[in-house]
Write a protein that holds these residues in place. Structure first.
Motif, mmCIF file in Angstrom:
data_model
loop_
_atom_site.group_PDB
_atom_site.id
_atom_site.type_symbol
_atom_site.label_atom_id
_atom_site.label_comp_id
_atom_site.label_asym_id
_atom_site.label_seq_id
_atom_site.Cartn_x
_atom_site.Cartn_y
_atom_site.Cartn_z
ATOM 1 N N ALA A 96 61.246 -57.481 -9.942
ATOM 2 C CA ALA A 96 61.411 -56.327 -9.246
ATOM 3 C C ALA A 96 62.534 -56.464 -8.235
ATOM 4 O O ALA A 96 63.525 -55.664 -8.132
ATOM 5 C CB ALA A 96 60.215 -55.750 -8.120
ATOM 6 N N ILE A 97 62.755 -57.659 -7.647
ATOM 7 C CA ILE A 97 63.844 -57.883 -6.692
ATOM 8 C C ILE A 97 65.195 -57.894 -7.505
ATOM 9 O O ILE A 97 66.104 -57.385 -7.242
ATOM 10 C CB ILE A 97 63.737 -59.330 -5.993
ATOM 11 C CG1 ILE A 97 62.673 -59.010 -5.183
ATOM 12 C CG2 ILE A 97 64.932 -59.632 -5.332
ATOM 13 C CD1 ILE A 97 62.166 -60.363 -4.397
ATOM 14 N N VAL A 98 65.056 -58.768 -8.575
ATOM 15 C CA VAL A 98 66.458 -58.537 -9.461
ATOM 16 C C VAL A 98 66.893 -57.382 -10.084
ATOM 17 O O VAL A 98 68.013 -56.841 -9.870
ATOM 18 C CB VAL A 98 66.142 -59.528 -10.703
ATOM 19 C CG1 VAL A 98 67.212 -59.289 -11.956
ATOM 20 C CG2 VAL A 98 65.891 -60.980 -9.973
ATOM 21 N N MET A 99 65.777 -56.599 -10.485
ATOM 22 C CA MET A 99 66.234 -55.116 -10.919
ATOM 23 C C MET A 99 66.545 -54.341 -9.910
ATOM 24 O O MET A 99 67.459 -53.310 -10.129
ATOM 25 C CB MET A 99 64.839 -54.520 -11.490
ATOM 26 C CG MET A 99 64.574 -55.312 -12.979
ATOM 27 S SD MET A 99 65.752 -55.403 -13.987
ATOM 28 C CE MET A 99 66.393 -53.667 -14.281
ATOM 29 N N ALA A 100 66.216 -54.233 -8.433
ATOM 30 C CA ALA A 100 66.373 -53.586 -7.514
ATOM 31 C C ALA A 100 67.990 -53.682 -7.215
ATOM 32 O O ALA A 100 68.811 -53.137 -6.808
ATOM 33 C CB ALA A 100 65.612 -53.799 -6.205
ATOM 34 N N GLY A 101 68.302 -55.261 -7.194
ATOM 35 C CA GLY A 101 69.950 -55.505 -6.785
ATOM 36 C C GLY A 101 70.745 -55.010 -8.202
ATOM 37 O O GLY A 101 71.818 -54.539 -7.766
ATOM 38 N N VAL A 102 70.219 -55.178 -9.346
ATOM 39 C CA VAL A 102 71.123 -54.748 -10.405
ATOM 40 C C VAL A 102 71.354 -53.231 -10.340
ATOM 41 O O VAL A 102 72.446 -52.819 -10.484
ATOM 42 C CB VAL A 102 70.453 -55.098 -11.465
ATOM 43 C CG1 VAL A 102 71.163 -54.634 -12.962
ATOM 44 C CG2 VAL A 102 70.486 -56.745 -11.875
ATOM 45 N N ALA A 103 70.097 -52.565 -10.005
ATOM 46 C CA ALA A 103 70.047 -51.021 -10.010
ATOM 47 C C ALA A 103 71.199 -50.500 -8.969
ATOM 48 O O ALA A 103 71.788 -49.600 -9.103
ATOM 49 C CB ALA A 103 68.915 -50.435 -10.020
ATOM 50 N N TYR B 44 62.053 -48.466 -7.324
ATOM 51 C CA TYR B 44 61.709 -48.009 -6.119
ATOM 52 C C TYR B 44 62.554 -48.860 -5.049
ATOM 53 O O TYR B 44 63.113 -48.514 -3.966
ATOM 54 C CB TYR B 44 60.371 -48.140 -5.752
ATOM 55 C CG TYR B 44 59.453 -46.964 -6.233
ATOM 56 C CD1 TYR B 44 59.531 -45.490 -5.698
ATOM 57 C CD2 TYR B 44 59.003 -47.235 -7.633
ATOM 58 C CE1 TYR B 44 58.646 -44.831 -6.226
ATOM 59 C CE2 TYR B 44 58.155 -46.222 -7.933
ATOM 60 C CZ TYR B 44 58.276 -44.880 -7.437
ATOM 61 O OH TYR B 44 57.373 -43.843 -7.878
ATOM 62 N N GLY B 45 62.631 -50.213 -5.265
ATOM 63 C CA GLY B 45 63.540 -51.086 -4.619
ATOM 64 C C GLY B 45 64.832 -50.970 -4.484
ATOM 65 O O GLY B 45 65.478 -51.183 -3.336
ATOM 66 N N SER B 46 65.163 -50.278 -5.696
ATOM 67 C CA SER B 46 66.692 -50.225 -5.722
ATOM 68 C C SER B 46 67.017 -48.775 -4.626
ATOM 69 O O SER B 46 68.244 -49.043 -4.113
ATOM 70 C CB SER B 46 67.098 -49.768 -7.134
ATOM 71 O OG SER B 46 66.705 -48.446 -7.378
ATOM 72 N N GLU B 47 66.415 -48.142 -4.340
ATOM 73 C CA GLU B 47 66.569 -47.045 -3.413
ATOM 74 C C GLU B 47 66.478 -47.748 -2.108
ATOM 75 O O GLU B 47 67.183 -47.181 -0.985
ATOM 76 C CB GLU B 47 65.523 -45.978 -3.529
ATOM 77 C CG GLU B 47 65.662 -45.088 -4.619
ATOM 78 C CD GLU B 47 66.657 -44.188 -4.547
ATOM 79 O OE1 GLU B 47 66.626 -43.223 -3.596
ATOM 80 O OE2 GLU B 47 68.024 -44.483 -5.133
ATOM 81 N N ILE B 48 65.489 -48.422 -1.901
ATOM 82 C CA ILE B 48 65.388 -49.034 -0.446
ATOM 83 C C ILE B 48 66.771 -49.851 -0.186
ATOM 84 O O ILE B 48 67.186 -49.972 0.659
ATOM 85 C CB ILE B 48 64.342 -50.112 -0.295
ATOM 86 C CG1 ILE B 48 62.820 -49.193 -0.430
ATOM 87 C CG2 ILE B 48 64.148 -51.039 0.802
ATOM 88 C CD1 ILE B 48 61.533 -49.990 -0.887
#
Length: 222
Positions: free
Chosen positions: A26-33, A97-101
């Motif tokens: 999730a951390i990786v995908m949040a950063g990529v997104a 959701y993490g990407s929005e944060i």
């Protein structure tokens, strides 16, 4: 209770393992997104927006079922283990959701910081690493902690795709012993303890980032 705890502990270890790897994804995908959605190229932004809207706008349970039951069928013919499905499903869902944060935290950095870095002719990578990210992380960590706890609780859904996690073990023991109150009280307590561990670890990181930022902030002489 001494007879129940070993089985619940086995399920707890599975839950911890799934939560750990899902949080990393999730951390990786949040950063990529977040990077894709703030990119200067419209097609890249469009792909990032599609990913976020699909995984944020649909049910996590349906996503898990889709990965588990639909991907093995034609034309995909991609069969994943239940463990892999759990990690991929949870990681992609909460990464959206993490990407929005992360995007909101990056936008919270004052514009003057960017302008000062540009005036100093600082390269983009150094500007992001030394100026933007340390300040953005301070704003991102509290909501990220809540999201990680939500991910931990979301692991209970993986019991529906045949994984022997904590919830699966609790239901199994309930059906065989009929000690419903004791079993689910223990299950609630275990989830609560795991959530407190996440909160403690994230508060530690938040203090580290805050103290690091204070040390690097130059003092203005009076």
């Amino acid at each position: 209770m001494r007879e129940l705890m070993p089985l619940l502990m086995k399920g707890t270890l599975v839950t911890i393992e799934i939560a750990f790897y899902s949080i990393l994804l999730a951390i990786v995908m949040a950063g990529v997104a977040a990077a894709m959605r703030t990119a200067p190229w419209r097609p890249v932004r469009w792909i990032g927006n599609v990913y976020v809207e699909i995984f944020r706008g649909t049910s996590l349970l349906v996503q898990l079922f889709w990965f588990f039951f639909v991907l093995p069928l034609p034309p995909f013919n991609l069969e994943l283990t239940p463990f892999t499905v759990a990690i991929v499903g949870l990681g992609l869902h909460y990464g959206a959701y993490g990407s929005e944060i992360l995007r909101g935290a990056l936008r919270s950095v004052p514009g003057g910081q960017f302008e000062a870095a540009l005036a100093l002719n600082m390269p983009a990578a150094i500007r992001m690493r030394r100026i933007v990210l340390p300040q953005a992380m301070i704003n991102a960590l509290p909501p990220a902690t809540n999201l990680m706890i939500e991910l931990l609780k979301g692991t209970s859904l993986v019991s529906l795709i045949t994984l022997s996690d904590l919830t699966f073990r609790a239901r199994q023991l309930d059906e065989s012993t009929f000690k419903t109150a004791e079993i689910f009280a223990l299950t609630l307590l275990i989830y609560f303890v795991l959530a407190q561990v996440i909160s403690y670890v994230m508060r530690h990181f938040e203090r580290r980032f805050s103290s690091h930022l204070v040390r690097r902030t130059p003092r203005i002489a009076k």
